[in-house]
Design a protein around this motif. Structure first.
Motif, PDB file in Angstrom:
ATOM      1  N   GLU A 118     -52.231   6.908 -51.996  1.00  0.00           N
ATOM      2  CA  GLU A 118     -53.568   6.342 -52.178  1.00  0.00           C
ATOM      3  C   GLU A 118     -54.413   7.184 -53.137  1.00  0.00           C
ATOM      4  OE1 GLU A 118     -51.974   4.906 -48.275  1.00  0.00           O
ATOM      5  OE2 GLU A 118     -52.088   6.865 -49.287  1.00  0.00           O
ATOM      6  N   LEU A 119     -55.215   6.508 -53.950  1.00  0.00           N
ATOM      7  CA  LEU A 119     -56.135   7.184 -54.852  1.00  0.00           C
ATOM      8  C   LEU A 119     -57.448   7.458 -54.111  1.00  0.00           C
ATOM      9  CD1 LEU A 119     -55.687   5.045 -58.111  1.00  0.00           C
ATOM     10  CD2 LEU A 119     -54.400   7.076 -57.393  1.00  0.00           C
ATOM     11  N   THR A 120     -58.034   8.609 -54.380  1.00  0.00           N
ATOM     12  CA  THR A 120     -59.313   8.952 -53.753  1.00  0.00           C
ATOM     13  C   THR A 120     -60.342   9.290 -54.832  1.00  0.00           C
ATOM     14  OG1 THR A 120     -58.667  11.282 -53.522  1.00  0.00           O
ATOM     15  CG2 THR A 120     -58.227   9.815 -51.647  1.00  0.00           C
ATOM     16  N   LYS A 121     -61.599   9.104 -54.460  1.00  0.00           N
ATOM     17  CA  LYS A 121     -62.705   9.416 -55.356  1.00  0.00           C
ATOM     18  C   LYS A 121     -63.865   9.913 -54.512  1.00  0.00           C
ATOM     19  CE  LYS A 121     -65.287   7.344 -59.196  1.00  0.00           C
ATOM     20  NZ  LYS A 121     -65.513   6.099 -59.980  1.00  0.00           N
ATOM     21  N   ASN A 122     -64.281  11.123 -54.785  1.00  0.00           N
ATOM     22  CA  ASN A 122     -65.370  11.744 -54.000  1.00  0.00           C
ATOM     23  C   ASN A 122     -65.045  11.778 -52.511  1.00  0.00           C
ATOM     24  OD1 ASN A 122     -66.912  12.045 -56.373  1.00  0.00           O
ATOM     25  ND2 ASN A 122     -67.735   9.957 -56.155  1.00  0.00           N
ATOM     26  N   GLY A 123     -63.772  12.028 -52.194  1.00  0.00           N
ATOM     27  CA  GLY A 123     -63.377  12.199 -50.804  1.00  0.00           C
ATOM     28  C   GLY A 123     -63.123  10.914 -50.042  1.00  0.00           C
ATOM     29  N   THR A 124     -63.242   9.754 -50.711  1.00  0.00           N
ATOM     30  CA  THR A 124     -62.981   8.475 -50.043  1.00  0.00           C
ATOM     31  C   THR A 124     -61.954   7.689 -50.856  1.00  0.00           C
ATOM     32  OG1 THR A 124     -64.789   7.381 -51.226  1.00  0.00           O
ATOM     33  CG2 THR A 124     -65.302   8.389 -49.081  1.00  0.00           C
ATOM     34  N   LEU A 125     -61.372   6.678 -50.209  1.00  0.00           N
ATOM     35  CA  LEU A 125     -60.391   5.849 -50.905  1.00  0.00           C
ATOM     36  C   LEU A 125     -61.034   5.155 -52.102  1.00  0.00           C
ATOM     37  CD1 LEU A 125     -58.379   4.103 -48.041  1.00  0.00           C
ATOM     38  CD2 LEU A 125     -57.583   5.887 -49.586  1.00  0.00           C
ATOM     39  N   ASP A 126     -60.347   5.206 -53.238  1.00  0.00           N
ATOM     40  CA  ASP A 126     -60.848   4.546 -54.447  1.00  0.00           C
ATOM     41  C   ASP A 126     -60.274   3.129 -54.485  1.00  0.00           C
ATOM     42  OD1 ASP A 126     -61.777   3.822 -56.892  1.00  0.00           O
ATOM     43  OD2 ASP A 126     -60.608   5.286 -58.052  1.00  0.00           O
ATOM     44  N   GLU A 127     -60.860   2.244 -53.709  1.00  0.00           N
ATOM     45  CA  GLU A 127     -60.366   0.870 -53.608  1.00  0.00           C
ATOM     46  C   GLU A 127     -60.441   0.145 -54.952  1.00  0.00           C
ATOM     47  OE1 GLU A 127     -58.892  -0.482 -51.191  1.00  0.00           O
ATOM     48  OE2 GLU A 127     -59.401   0.626 -49.383  1.00  0.00           O
ATOM     49  N   VAL A 128     -61.517   0.360 -55.689  1.00  0.00           N
ATOM     50  CA  VAL A 128     -61.681  -0.305 -56.983  1.00  0.00           C
ATOM     51  C   VAL A 128     -60.612   0.161 -57.966  1.00  0.00           C
ATOM     52  CG1 VAL A 128     -63.197  -0.635 -58.974  1.00  0.00           C
ATOM     53  CG2 VAL A 128     -64.154  -0.660 -56.663  1.00  0.00           C
ATOM     54  N   GLY A 129     -60.384   1.470 -58.003  1.00  0.00           N
ATOM     55  CA  GLY A 129     -59.384   2.028 -58.908  1.00  0.00           C
ATOM     56  C   GLY A 129     -57.983   1.550 -58.572  1.00  0.00           C
ATOM     57  N   GLU A 131     -57.168  -1.236 -56.938  1.00  0.00           N
ATOM     58  CA  GLU A 131     -57.059  -2.662 -57.233  1.00  0.00           C
ATOM     59  C   GLU A 131     -56.866  -2.896 -58.723  1.00  0.00           C
ATOM     60  OE1 GLU A 131     -59.721  -6.745 -56.796  1.00  0.00           O
ATOM     61  OE2 GLU A 131     -59.903  -5.171 -55.276  1.00  0.00           O
ATOM     62  N   LYS A 132     -57.593  -2.139 -59.558  1.00  0.00           N
ATOM     63  CA  LYS A 132     -57.466  -2.286 -61.012  1.00  0.00           C
ATOM     64  C   LYS A 132     -56.069  -1.911 -61.476  1.00  0.00           C
ATOM     65  CE  LYS A 132     -59.445  -0.701 -65.383  1.00  0.00           C
ATOM     66  NZ  LYS A 132     -60.458   0.201 -66.023  1.00  0.00           N
ATOM     67  N   GLN A 133     -55.565  -0.765 -60.985  1.00  0.00           N
ATOM     68  CA  GLN A 133     -54.223  -0.328 -61.392  1.00  0.00           C
ATOM     69  C   GLN A 133     -53.147  -1.289 -60.891  1.00  0.00           C
ATOM     70  OE1 GLN A 133     -53.014   3.743 -60.982  1.00  0.00           O
ATOM     71  NE2 GLN A 133     -55.080   4.545 -61.352  1.00  0.00           N
ATOM     72  N   ALA A 134     -53.343  -1.805 -59.668  1.00  0.00           N
ATOM     73  CA  ALA A 134     -52.376  -2.754 -59.113  1.00  0.00           C
ATOM     74  C   ALA A 134     -52.288  -4.002 -59.968  1.00  0.00           C
ATOM     75  CB  ALA A 134     -52.766  -3.117 -57.682  1.00  0.00           C
ATOM     76  N   SER A 142     -45.444  -9.009 -65.569  1.00  0.00           N
ATOM     77  CA  SER A 142     -45.512 -10.482 -65.508  1.00  0.00           C
ATOM     78  C   SER A 142     -45.237 -11.002 -64.096  1.00  0.00           C
ATOM     79  CB  SER A 142     -44.525 -11.105 -66.513  1.00  0.00           C
ATOM     80  OG  SER A 142     -44.831 -10.725 -67.823  1.00  0.00           O
ATOM     81  N   ILE A 143     -45.717 -10.264 -63.101  1.00  0.00           N
ATOM     82  CA  ILE A 143     -45.569 -10.683 -61.705  1.00  0.00           C
ATOM     83  C   ILE A 143     -46.784 -11.528 -61.323  1.00  0.00           C
ATOM     84  CG2 ILE A 143     -45.497  -9.901 -59.303  1.00  0.00           C
ATOM     85  CD1 ILE A 143     -44.059  -7.392 -60.286  1.00  0.00           C
ATOM     86  N   ARG A 144     -46.523 -12.745 -60.870  1.00  0.00           N
ATOM     87  CA  ARG A 144     -47.614 -13.650 -60.535  1.00  0.00           C
ATOM     88  C   ARG A 144     -47.682 -13.856 -59.028  1.00  0.00           C
ATOM     89  NH1 ARG A 144     -45.499 -15.281 -65.307  1.00  0.00           N
ATOM     90  NH2 ARG A 144     -46.975 -15.601 -67.028  1.00  0.00           N
ATOM     91  N   ILE A 145     -48.795 -13.428 -58.448  1.00  0.00           N
ATOM     92  CA  ILE A 145     -49.076 -13.675 -57.037  1.00  0.00           C
ATOM     93  C   ILE A 145     -50.523 -14.158 -56.956  1.00  0.00           C
ATOM     94  CG2 ILE A 145     -47.405 -12.016 -56.099  1.00  0.00           C
ATOM     95  CD1 ILE A 145     -49.637 -10.016 -55.839  1.00  0.00           C
ATOM     96  N   PRO A 146     -50.883 -14.874 -55.891  1.00  0.00           N
ATOM     97  CA  PRO A 146     -52.229 -15.449 -55.810  1.00  0.00           C
ATOM     98  C   PRO A 146     -53.350 -14.428 -55.962  1.00  0.00           C
ATOM     99  CG  PRO A 146     -50.816 -16.371 -54.110  1.00  0.00           C
ATOM    100  CD  PRO A 146     -50.043 -15.258 -54.741  1.00  0.00           C
ATOM    101  N   SER A 147     -53.178 -13.262 -55.352  1.00  0.00           N
ATOM    102  CA  SER A 147     -54.210 -12.225 -55.399  1.00  0.00           C
ATOM    103  C   SER A 147     -53.604 -10.904 -54.947  1.00  0.00           C
ATOM    104  CB  SER A 147     -55.385 -12.600 -54.485  1.00  0.00           C
ATOM    105  OG  SER A 147     -56.237 -11.490 -54.284  1.00  0.00           O
ATOM    106  N   VAL A 148     -54.092  -9.805 -55.506  1.00  0.00           N
ATOM    107  CA  VAL A 148     -53.614  -8.490 -55.058  1.00  0.00           C
ATOM    108  C   VAL A 148     -54.199  -8.135 -53.696  1.00  0.00           C
ATOM    109  CG1 VAL A 148     -53.179  -7.576 -57.357  1.00  0.00           C
ATOM    110  CG2 VAL A 148     -55.458  -7.308 -56.334  1.00  0.00           C
ATOM    111  N   ARG A 149     -55.130  -8.955 -53.220  1.00  0.00           N
ATOM    112  CA  ARG A 149     -55.728  -8.702 -51.910  1.00  0.00           C
ATOM    113  C   ARG A 149     -55.154  -9.620 -50.828  1.00  0.00           C
ATOM    114  NH1 ARG A 149     -57.393  -3.703 -51.338  1.00  0.00           N
ATOM    115  NH2 ARG A 149     -58.856  -3.058 -52.967  1.00  0.00           N
ATOM    116  N   ILE A 150     -54.102 -10.355 -51.164  1.00  0.00           N
ATOM    117  CA  ILE A 150     -53.491 -11.241 -50.174  1.00  0.00           C
ATOM    118  C   ILE A 150     -52.559 -10.422 -49.287  1.00  0.00           C
ATOM    119  CG2 ILE A 150     -51.469 -11.840 -51.589  1.00  0.00           C
ATOM    120  CD1 ILE A 150     -51.733 -14.703 -50.613  1.00  0.00           C
ATOM    121  N   PRO A 151     -52.533 -10.684 -47.971  1.00  0.00           N
ATOM    122  CA  PRO A 151     -51.612  -9.952 -47.093  1.00  0.00           C
ATOM    123  C   PRO A 151     -50.164 -10.215 -47.484  1.00  0.00           C
ATOM    124  CG  PRO A 151     -53.295 -11.103 -45.807  1.00  0.00           C
ATOM    125  CD  PRO A 151     -53.427 -11.594 -47.212  1.00  0.00           C
TER     126      PRO A 151
END
Length: 273
Positions: A118-129, A131-134, A142-151
């Motif tokens: 996991e990436l961290t920023k200022n001692g907390t999880l860098d969720e934005v970072g 998600e962007k890298q993912a 070229s992997i197509r899935i509905p969303s990177v936030r889908i279970p």
């Protein structure tokens, strides 16, 4: 390792990224591997094939550091290395995607990709970072899935497989081992996974593909290495080798249903259906 003459194979010249030199492995009184040789170059897909019990899984686990070898030598970029633990293999640059995938169904794609890294920023999880890298990684492959936030639990079998392969690339490996990546997948899902294998080759990664499916092997592999009873039984450039030859090496017999069918076809009079 022999390779066919042709510009598409020019990148296989030079030192292999990974090489097994005469490796052997015993489990008590059972000799699982004997003097096994294998080479993998960057930008090469090597299919490791053989019947059940041929030693494929033992080779994979030896490279991955799960079952350290008893004899022989493993080389990385031409240098002898020791692999005693999975961490040793990972630090060299080997990523292994096992058949069970080891995905966390209750987590989304981003969390699975960065699980344990996991990436961290200022001692907390860098969720934005993350998600962007993912998203960037999936787009690159070229992997197509509905969303990177889908279970992950809601993904298809093929989508789960490509997510597992994408996760293996987070650490920037040089060699990726895929254990039966198309097993139990449908035609469309299999095509999706094989397309990804070709993209891994295009990124100059070395790929070891474990498979029982000769159609898949011939679709994406550059080289086929056959194991039989824990020993090498031939290394074949795909473009110059028939399926019958490979199956004969796997079974240890030149007379089988596949070779007999091919012989019957060759004996038919010209123009006969």
């Amino acid at each position: 390792m022999s390779s066919p003459v042709g510009s598409s194979y020019a990148r296989l010249d030079g030192e292999p990224v990974l090489a097994l030199r005469g490796i052997s492995k015993r489990f008590g009184a059972v000799q699982a591997l004997t003097d096994v040789e294998l080479e993998v170059h960057k930008g090469e897909v090597v299919a490791l094939v053989g019947d059940n019990g041929a030693g494929k899984s033992t080779v994979v686990k030896a490279i991955a550091g799960v079952h350290p070898i008893d004899e022989g030598q493993i080389e990385w970029d031409g240098r002898p290395v020791s692999i005693h633990r999975p961490q040793d293999s990972q630090h060299l640059g080997v990523a292994t995607v096992y058949q069970d995938l080891a995905l966390a169904d209750n987590l989304d794609v981003v969390a699975n990709l960065f699980l344990g890294r996991e990436l961290t920023k200022n001692g907390t999880l860098d969720e934005v970072g993350m998600e962007k890298q993912a998203q960037e990684l999936l787009d690159t492959l070229s992997i197509r899935i509905p969303s990177v936030r889908i279970p992950v639990a809601s993904l298809s079998g093929g989508q789960r497989q490509v997510v597992a392969i994408a996760r293996s690339l987070i650490g920037n490996p040089k060699v990726v081992i895929l254990d039966e990546p198309t097993a139990a997948l449908g035609v469309e899902q299999t095509a999706q996974v094989l397309d990804l294998v070709e993209r891994l080759r295009g990124r100059d990664l070395g790929v070891i593909l474990i498979s029982h499916n000769m159609v898949d092997v011939r679709a994406v592999a550059d080289t086929v290495a056959v194991l039989r009873l824990g020993r090498n039984n031939g290394t074949f450039p795909v473009q110059q080798t028939t399926q019958e030859t490979i199956i004969a090496a796997i079974t240890g017999a030149t007379d089988n249903a596949v070779t007999r069918r091919a012989a019957r076809g060759a004996q038919r009079p010209e123009g006969e259906a």
